[in-house]
Write a protein that holds these residues in place. Structure first.
Motif, PDB file in Angstrom:
ATOM      1  N   VAL A 223      47.304  41.938 -26.296  1.00  0.00           N
ATOM      2  CA  VAL A 223      47.814  41.193 -25.739  1.00  0.00           C
ATOM      3  C   VAL A 223      47.836  39.742 -27.057  1.00  0.00           C
ATOM      4  O   VAL A 223      46.642  38.927 -26.480  1.00  0.00           O
ATOM      5  N   VAL A 224      48.070  39.189 -27.710  1.00  0.00           N
ATOM      6  CA  VAL A 224      47.665  38.037 -28.427  1.00  0.00           C
ATOM      7  C   VAL A 224      48.151  36.954 -28.176  1.00  0.00           C
ATOM      8  O   VAL A 224      49.522  36.930 -28.490  1.00  0.00           O
ATOM      9  N   THR A 225      47.579  35.888 -27.586  1.00  0.00           N
ATOM     10  CA  THR A 225      48.313  34.882 -27.032  1.00  0.00           C
ATOM     11  C   THR A 225      49.317  33.968 -28.123  1.00  0.00           C
ATOM     12  O   THR A 225      49.080  34.093 -29.770  1.00  0.00           O
ATOM     13  N   LEU A 226      50.301  33.147 -27.787  1.00  0.00           N
ATOM     14  CA  LEU A 226      50.904  32.059 -29.132  1.00  0.00           C
ATOM     15  C   LEU A 226      49.505  31.187 -29.555  1.00  0.00           C
ATOM     16  O   LEU A 226      49.610  30.985 -30.371  1.00  0.00           O
ATOM     17  N   GLU A 228      45.996  32.011 -29.459  1.00  0.00           N
ATOM     18  CA  GLU A 228      45.305  32.455 -29.807  1.00  0.00           C
ATOM     19  C   GLU A 228      45.973  33.041 -31.620  1.00  0.00           C
ATOM     20  O   GLU A 228      45.080  33.170 -32.506  1.00  0.00           O
ATOM     21  N   ALA A 229      47.241  33.768 -31.803  1.00  0.00           N
ATOM     22  CA  ALA A 229      47.874  33.987 -33.117  1.00  0.00           C
ATOM     23  C   ALA A 229      48.075  32.692 -33.918  1.00  0.00           C
ATOM     24  O   ALA A 229      47.755  33.184 -35.422  1.00  0.00           O
ATOM     25  N   TRP A 230      47.803  31.421 -33.460  1.00  0.00           N
ATOM     26  CA  TRP A 230      48.445  30.495 -33.982  1.00  0.00           C
ATOM     27  C   TRP A 230      46.897  29.928 -34.824  1.00  0.00           C
ATOM     28  O   TRP A 230      46.307  29.977 -36.468  1.00  0.00           O
ATOM     29  N   GLN A 231      45.945  30.615 -34.209  1.00  0.00           N
ATOM     30  CA  GLN A 231      44.140  29.889 -34.382  1.00  0.00           C
ATOM     31  C   GLN A 231      43.984  30.842 -35.618  1.00  0.00           C
ATOM     32  O   GLN A 231      43.882  30.395 -36.620  1.00  0.00           O
ATOM     33  N   LEU A 391      56.481  35.298 -28.238  1.00  0.00           N
ATOM     34  CA  LEU A 391      56.937  36.454 -28.019  1.00  0.00           C
ATOM     35  C   LEU A 391      55.665  36.456 -26.841  1.00  0.00           C
ATOM     36  O   LEU A 391      56.116  37.782 -26.496  1.00  0.00           O
ATOM     37  N   ALA A 392      54.501  35.896 -26.852  1.00  0.00           N
ATOM     38  CA  ALA A 392      53.705  36.508 -25.466  1.00  0.00           C
ATOM     39  C   ALA A 392      53.052  35.149 -25.202  1.00  0.00           C
ATOM     40  O   ALA A 392      53.594  33.796 -25.226  1.00  0.00           O
ATOM     41  N   PRO A 393      52.423  35.525 -23.843  1.00  0.00           N
ATOM     42  CA  PRO A 393      51.824  34.035 -22.955  1.00  0.00           C
ATOM     43  C   PRO A 393      51.578  32.918 -23.881  1.00  0.00           C
ATOM     44  O   PRO A 393      51.005  33.516 -25.488  1.00  0.00           O
ATOM     45  N   ILE A 394      51.740  31.299 -23.915  1.00  0.00           N
ATOM     46  CA  ILE A 394      50.924  30.966 -24.233  1.00  0.00           C
ATOM     47  C   ILE A 394      49.621  30.540 -24.654  1.00  0.00           C
ATOM     48  O   ILE A 394      49.125  30.235 -25.834  1.00  0.00           O
ATOM     49  N   GLY A 395      48.749  30.650 -23.380  1.00  0.00           N
ATOM     50  CA  GLY A 395      47.203  30.910 -23.965  1.00  0.00           C
ATOM     51  C   GLY A 395      46.884  29.108 -23.951  1.00  0.00           C
ATOM     52  O   GLY A 395      48.048  28.658 -23.551  1.00  0.00           O
ATOM     53  N   SER A 396      45.180  29.028 -23.792  1.00  0.00           N
ATOM     54  CA  SER A 396      45.303  27.882 -24.296  1.00  0.00           C
ATOM     55  C   SER A 396      43.396  28.385 -25.314  1.00  0.00           C
ATOM     56  O   SER A 396      43.328  29.602 -25.535  1.00  0.00           O
ATOM     57  N   GLY A 397      42.624  26.880 -25.555  1.00  0.00           N
ATOM     58  CA  GLY A 397      41.182  27.006 -26.224  1.00  0.00           C
ATOM     59  C   GLY A 397      42.231  27.390 -27.784  1.00  0.00           C
ATOM     60  O   GLY A 397      41.356  27.687 -27.932  1.00  0.00           O
TER      61      GLY A 397
END
Length: 457
Positions: A223-226, A228-231, A391-397
């Motif tokens: 799964v790729v978080t939000l 990570e995806a934008w990064q 459509l995936a977890p927000i994530g961080s970092g």
């Protein structure tokens, strides 16, 4: 050998410049043969197995050109172009077509694990441009040495820019170091080389750590978080720009050191306010090739709206396939063809758009479609798209600092070519570029060297 390597910068390039300067000074007739020899040494450094292919490609196409001029047999040129494209397809697309065939039930087409010869796409297109213009009566005949140098000139043989014969052949007959502006050309060539190295080593390569792990995770089904995806997507947007435009700057700078002016390939593309404007600024020589040798040949905008839209879609789809032997590249090209077609319909309908909104829509379209260009499969691309659209977890970092610096340099400043030619000669400027070169060398020695992204195409 990579442009961003010690063996090139501290061994091959100085030796090449010394040999070239000695020939220019004492044996001008040797200058072009020496450049051809240096180009083959540079190309063969990667893999000696590639040298016979390049030599045979040059020799056979030159012989076909000579035979055509003697006989005026109209079949020779199309056959030669078809053979060039067949060789390209054999090395680059055989496994791709095998994968397509394997989608048919009961078919089991084998894979052949051949090594893709470096630069084969670029020197094949150079042959196509010359032979097409020769058949049309626009190109003259050249001796073997000049033709070999046109195809194999080492600054541009691996990844362009795509150079028309008419842009470079006349330069081979000049005495570059006898020109009044010879010293200025050399100075600006060195500046372009330094700028290109800095773009690749100091801006493009550091973004790889923000991009590669995310796309590798997507390829592994994670799964790729939000965040990570934008990064990863924004990171790749600027990584590929600095990587490829950095190569182009180096190629243009190196060519200037040997007295040759190559065409520009980038003109601040991320400032484009429409998709058409983007392709006038990004990989400009490829865009020109696709327009003049594919789009126009398919009818272009001369045979009605339907033909124009179809030609745009077909041209960009083939352009996507040229970039890589995979359906994700085909989809990337097709989307750009559809986007260009939508722009044609918008203008036909009399639509108007504020520049800021045009830039925003263009940037979003280009950034989002880069996912298909970078992802190794549709499944991996879908994982990144899910992250991009929430459509995936927000994530961080989110690693924003490197991306922000890269965005500022890519979008706010002039192109390297324009900047270098605006700067007046000054000792302080020379010292600054010397310091930049030292910093790049230290960085090259400290980090792993990344190959240029476009070497795989």
């Amino acid at each position: 050998m990579l442009f961003n390597s010690f063996v090139f910068l501290l061994a091959f390039l100085p030796a090449a410049l010394i040999l070239h300067a000695l020939a220019e000074r004492f044996r001008p007739g040797w200058r072009l043969p020496i450049l051809v020899l240096l180009s083959f040494v540079f190309y063969g450094w990667w893999d000696l197995r590639f040298v016979p292919l390049l030599a045979a490609s040059i020799g056979l196409n030159w012989l076909v050109a000579r035979a055509f001029l003697r006989s005026r047999n109209a079949v020779l040129i199309p056959l030669a172009i078809a053979l060039n494209l067949a060789v390209l397809a054999l090395f680059k697309y055989l496994n791709f077509f095998a994968d397509l065939a394997n989608l048919i039930p009961g078919v089991a087409a084998p894979h052949l694990d051949w090594v893709l010869p470096l630069g084969i796409s670029f020197f094949t297109f150079h042959h196509v441009m010359y032979l097409t213009d020769l058949k049309a009566g626009r190109a003259p005949a050249y001796d073997l040495v000049r033709y070999a140098l046109y195809i194999g000139f080492f600054p541009q043989v691996l990844a362009g820019p795509l150079v028309r014969w008419s842009e470079i052949m006349h330069q081979f007959d000049e005495r570059p170091y006898a020109r009044r502006d010879a010293a200025e050309r050399i100075g600006r060539g060195l500046m372009l080389l330094c700028v290109g190295l800095a773009k690749k080593v100091l801006l493009g390569d550091p973004l790889a750590s923000s991009v590669n792990p995310v796309f590798q995770a997507a390829a592994a089904g994670k799964v790729v978080t939000l965040a990570e995806a934008w990064q990863a997507t924004l990171g790749f947007t600027f990584q590929i720009y600095f990587d490829f435009s950095g190569y182009t700057d180096m190629a243009l700078g190196l060519a200037l050191l040997f007295g040759i002016v190559l065409p520009q390939n980038f003109d601040v593309p991320y400032r484009a306010t429409s998709l058409r404007d983007f392709w006038r600024r990004w990989h400009m020589t490829l865009s020109r090739f696709l327009r003049d040798y594919l789009y126009v040949g398919m009818g272009g905008n001369r045979r009605g709206l339907g033909i124009q839209l179809g030609a745009l879609l077909a041209t960009m789809t083939l352009g996507g396939l040229w970039h890589g032997a995979g359906l994700t590249f085909v989809a990337w090209g097709a989307l750009h063809g559809l986007g260009l077609g939508a722009g044609v319909l918008w203008h036909r309908a009399g639509g108007r758009m504020p520049a800021l909104l045009g830039w925003l829509l263009t940037a979003l379209f280009v950034v989002i479609t880069w996912v298909l260009f970078r992802a190794t499969s549709f499944e991996a691309a879908l994982a990144v798209f899910k992250g991009l659209f929430g459509l995936a977890p927000i994530g961080s970092g989110f690693k924003w600092r490197t991306i922000l610096i890269a965005a500022a340099v890519a979008m706010l400043g002039p192109s390297a070519w324009a900047a270098v030619h605006r700067l007046p000669p000054h000792r302080g400027l020379a010292a600054a570029f010397a310091l930049l070169f030292v910093i790049v060398l230290l960085k090259i020695g400290d980090d792993a060297n990344y190959e240029f992204i476009y070497f795989q195409f």
